[in-house]
Design a protein around this motif. Structure first.
Motif, PDB file in Angstrom:
ATOM      1  N   ALA A 219       0.830  -1.207   0.000  1.00  0.00           N
ATOM      2  CA  ALA A 219       0.000   0.000   0.000  1.00  0.00           C
ATOM      3  C   ALA A 219       0.866   1.259   0.000  1.00  0.00           C
ATOM      4  O   ALA A 219       0.604   2.224  -0.729  1.00  0.00           O
ATOM      5  CB  ALA A 219      -0.927  -0.005   1.215  1.00  0.00           C
ATOM      6  N   GLU A 220       1.929   1.249   0.808  1.00  0.00           N
ATOM      7  CA  GLU A 220       2.835   2.396   0.867  1.00  0.00           C
ATOM      8  C   GLU A 220       3.584   2.560  -0.451  1.00  0.00           C
ATOM      9  O   GLU A 220       3.772   3.671  -0.946  1.00  0.00           O
ATOM     10  CB  GLU A 220       3.831   2.223   2.016  1.00  0.00           C
ATOM     11  N   PHE A 221       4.005   1.453  -1.037  1.00  0.00           N
ATOM     12  CA  PHE A 221       4.724   1.492  -2.308  1.00  0.00           C
ATOM     13  C   PHE A 221       3.842   2.090  -3.404  1.00  0.00           C
ATOM     14  O   PHE A 221       4.289   2.925  -4.194  1.00  0.00           O
ATOM     15  CB  PHE A 221       5.169   0.082  -2.692  1.00  0.00           C
ATOM     16  N   GLU A 222       2.596   1.669  -3.450  1.00  0.00           N
ATOM     17  CA  GLU A 222       1.667   2.185  -4.457  1.00  0.00           C
ATOM     18  C   GLU A 222       1.451   3.683  -4.272  1.00  0.00           C
ATOM     19  O   GLU A 222       1.398   4.447  -5.244  1.00  0.00           O
ATOM     20  CB  GLU A 222       0.327   1.440  -4.368  1.00  0.00           C
ATOM     21  N   ALA A 223       1.341   4.119  -3.006  1.00  0.00           N
ATOM     22  CA  ALA A 223       1.138   5.542  -2.738  1.00  0.00           C
ATOM     23  C   ALA A 223       2.355   6.364  -3.148  1.00  0.00           C
ATOM     24  O   ALA A 223       2.231   7.463  -3.700  1.00  0.00           O
ATOM     25  CB  ALA A 223       0.837   5.747  -1.254  1.00  0.00           C
ATOM     26  N   ARG A 224       3.565   5.829  -2.878  1.00  0.00           N
ATOM     27  CA  ARG A 224       4.780   6.552  -3.245  1.00  0.00           C
ATOM     28  C   ARG A 224       4.995   6.552  -4.750  1.00  0.00           C
ATOM     29  O   ARG A 224       5.569   7.480  -5.310  1.00  0.00           O
ATOM     30  CB  ARG A 224       5.997   5.919  -2.553  1.00  0.00           C
ATOM     31  N   LEU A 225       4.535   5.495  -5.392  1.00  0.00           N
ATOM     32  CA  LEU A 225       4.769   5.344  -6.823  1.00  0.00           C
ATOM     33  C   LEU A 225       3.955   6.336  -7.632  1.00  0.00           C
ATOM     34  O   LEU A 225       4.368   6.775  -8.699  1.00  0.00           O
ATOM     35  CB  LEU A 225       4.428   3.911  -7.247  1.00  0.00           C
ATOM     36  N   GLU A 274       3.459   8.468 -11.779  1.00  0.00           N
ATOM     37  CA  GLU A 274       4.655   8.489 -10.936  1.00  0.00           C
ATOM     38  C   GLU A 274       5.449   9.763 -11.136  1.00  0.00           C
ATOM     39  O   GLU A 274       5.877  10.408 -10.189  1.00  0.00           O
ATOM     40  CB  GLU A 274       5.526   7.273 -11.267  1.00  0.00           C
ATOM     41  N   SER A 275       5.669  10.139 -12.407  1.00  0.00           N
ATOM     42  CA  SER A 275       6.423  11.339 -12.754  1.00  0.00           C
ATOM     43  C   SER A 275       6.106  11.670 -14.200  1.00  0.00           C
ATOM     44  O   SER A 275       5.535  10.854 -14.941  1.00  0.00           O
ATOM     45  CB  SER A 275       7.922  11.114 -12.568  1.00  0.00           C
ATOM     46  N   ILE A 276       6.498  12.878 -14.628  1.00  0.00           N
ATOM     47  CA  ILE A 276       6.266  13.273 -16.012  1.00  0.00           C
ATOM     48  C   ILE A 276       7.020  12.345 -16.958  1.00  0.00           C
ATOM     49  O   ILE A 276       6.467  11.833 -17.941  1.00  0.00           O
ATOM     50  CB  ILE A 276       6.706  14.733 -16.239  1.00  0.00           C
ATOM     51  N   GLY A 277       8.294  12.103 -16.665  1.00  0.00           N
ATOM     52  CA  GLY A 277       9.099  11.264 -17.541  1.00  0.00           C
ATOM     53  C   GLY A 277       8.547   9.860 -17.687  1.00  0.00           C
ATOM     54  O   GLY A 277       8.497   9.300 -18.789  1.00  0.00           O
ATOM     55  N   HIS A 278       8.134   9.262 -16.575  1.00  0.00           N
ATOM     56  CA  HIS A 278       7.582   7.908 -16.620  1.00  0.00           C
ATOM     57  C   HIS A 278       6.249   7.886 -17.339  1.00  0.00           C
ATOM     58  O   HIS A 278       5.945   6.963 -18.101  1.00  0.00           O
ATOM     59  CB  HIS A 278       7.426   7.375 -15.191  1.00  0.00           C
ATOM     60  N   ALA A 279       5.421   8.937 -17.138  1.00  0.00           N
ATOM     61  CA  ALA A 279       4.091   8.969 -17.744  1.00  0.00           C
ATOM     62  C   ALA A 279       4.154   9.085 -19.257  1.00  0.00           C
ATOM     63  O   ALA A 279       3.257   8.600 -19.955  1.00  0.00           O
ATOM     64  CB  ALA A 279       3.281  10.123 -17.149  1.00  0.00           C
TER      65      ALA A 279
END
Length: 336
Positions: A219-225, A274-279
Motif C-alpha cells: 500500500a505504501e509502495f503504491e502511494a509513493r509510486l 509516478e512522474s512526467i518522464g515515466h508517464a
C-alpha cells in the motif's frame, strides 16, 4: 481431534469457540470420542482441559473431496525448486497421495494433470537467485547475515547487516523482509551480490506479522509510486486497453474518475502518475487511443515525442542527427 493433536491441551470453552458450537456440544462429543476408544483425557481445575495421550496421532482421514483437491493446487513448484525443496515437495505429495482413499486419490491425480500454476509474469526472464538458499537458511535459523546489495539510487552498492524476518515471492520474484538497524525494510533477493552468514543469532519479534507487513508495504509502495495526476481522453479501445497496460490501482482510480463519453465516444479520466518522464512512456503505449490534456508539461513532452516519431518514420525520413528536439527531452520508459 486434529485441534488437540496440533495444539495440545485445550479447554471446552476454547474448543467451542474454535469450532463455533456450544460448550454442551463439546462435552457430548468428548463422551462419544472416549466411547469410540480415542485415548482422550480431561483434567478439571483452572489449568485443566482436554488432551490426547502423548504420542497418539490420527491417520489422514476425513478429508473432503474439495480439501484433497485443494492440497494439490496449493503448491508452488517453481519457488520450491529455487529454495532447494523441489524433491521434498514431490516426496510429500507422493506420501499424501498414498494416504488418500482411492476415490480421492483419483480426483487429486486429475487435478495435477489438468491444472498448473505458473506464478511469474509474462515477458520476463527468470531472475538469478543464487543466494536464496542461504537467505532462507538465515530466515529459518534466525542468523544475522552480512550482504553487499545493489540498489537503484547512488551509491548503488551498499553493505548491510541484516536480521532476516521472512521471504515473500511475488510475481515470480523473491523479496527478503529484514531489519537493518532500527528499520524493517524489503530487499530484492536477486540484487544481493554477496552474502556472508554471521555466527550471532537474533530473536525474531513475536508480534511481527509477515503478511500484515507485506500488505502495508504494498500500500505504501503504491502511494509513493503515484505522486501526481494526469487528465487524459481515451477512446473506447484505449479505455479497454488501460487494464492491460497499467497496474490495478491505477486502472481502478481512472475508472472511478471517468466522465460520461463525449459525442465521439471518448472518455475523460484522471490517471495517477509516478512522474512526467515515466508517464510519457506509459501513455505512448496507448498510441492514438489517448490524448493527454494536462498537465501541460506532460502534454508537451508527449507531443514532442510524437513529432520525433513523425520525423523518423515520415515520408522524408530523417536521421537521429537531424532531429531538432534536444536530447534531454527524450525520456526512458523507466526511471533508474
Amino acid at each position: 481431534m486434529l485441534l488437540l493433536q496440533t495444539r495440545g491441551l485445550m479447554t471446552a470453552q476454547e474448543l467451542a469457540g474454535r469450532l463455533e458450537v456450544s460448550v454442551r456440544t463439546i462435552y457430548r462429543d468428548m463422551e462419544s470420542l472416549h466411547a469410540a476408544g480415542i485415548p482422550l483425557y480431561g483434567d478439571a481445575g483452572p489449568k485443566g482441559g482436554y488432551r490426547l495421550l502423548d504420542g497418539y496421532r490420527t491417520r489422514l482421514t476425513g478429508l473432503t473431496t474439495d480439501e484433497a483437491e485443494s492440497l494439490f493446487l496449493a503448491g508452488l513448484p517453481g519457488p520450491a525448486a529455487e529454495l532447494g525443496l523441489g524433491a521434498v515437495v514431490t516426496a510429500a505429495q507422493l506420501k499424501l497421495m498414498a494416504a488418500l482413499p482411492v476415490e480421492l486419490r483419483d480426483r487429486a491425480g486429475r487435478i495435477q494433470e489438468r491444472f498448473h500454476l505458473d506464478a511469474p509474469t509474462w515477458y520476463r526472464d527468470s531472475e538469478p537467485v543464487s543466494h536464496l538458499p542461504a537467505v532462507a537458511d538465515a530466515v529459518w535459523n534466525e542468523h544475522r547475515i552480512q550482504v553487499r546489495y545493489r540498489r537503484w539510487k547512488a551509491p548503488q552498492e551498499v553493505e548491510r547487516r541484516l536480521e532476516p524476518y521472512g521471504l515473500v515471492v511475488k510475481a515470480g520474484r523473491w523479496y527478503l523482509v529484514a531489519r537493518s538497524g532500527e528499520d524493517v525494510r524489503t530487499y530484492r533477493v536477486s540484487q544481493i551480490l554477496d552474502l556472508h552468514p554471521l555466527p550471532e543469532r537474533f530473536t525474531r519479534p513475536d508480534d511481527f506479522d509477515l503478511t500484515a507487513y507485506w500488505q502495508a508495504y504494498l500500500a505504501e509502495f503504491e502511494a509513493r509510486l503515484r505522486r501526481g495526476e494526469a487528465v487524459v481522453r481515451l477512446s473506447p479501445g484505449g479505455l479497454e486497453r488501460l487494464a492491460n497496460l497499467m497496474t490495478p490501482g491505477v486502472v481502478t482510480a481512472a475508472r472511478q474518475s471517468a466522465e460520461p463519453p463525449d459525442a465521439q465516444g471518448w472518455t475523460r479520466v484522471t490517471v495517477p502518475i509516478e512522474s512526467i518522464g515515466h508517464a510519457v512512456g506509459e501513455f505512448l503505449r496507448l498510441g492514438a487511443d489517448a490524448e493527454v490534456l494536462s498537465p501541460a508539461e506532460l502534454r508537451d513532452r508527449v507531443a514532442a515525442t510524437a513529432e520525433q516519431l513523425t520525423l523518423l518514420y515520415g515520408p522524408a525520413r530523417k536521421t537521429p542527427d537531424d532531429l531538432a528536439t534536444p536530447a534531454e527531452q527524450v525520456t526512458p520508459l523507466h526511471e533508474s
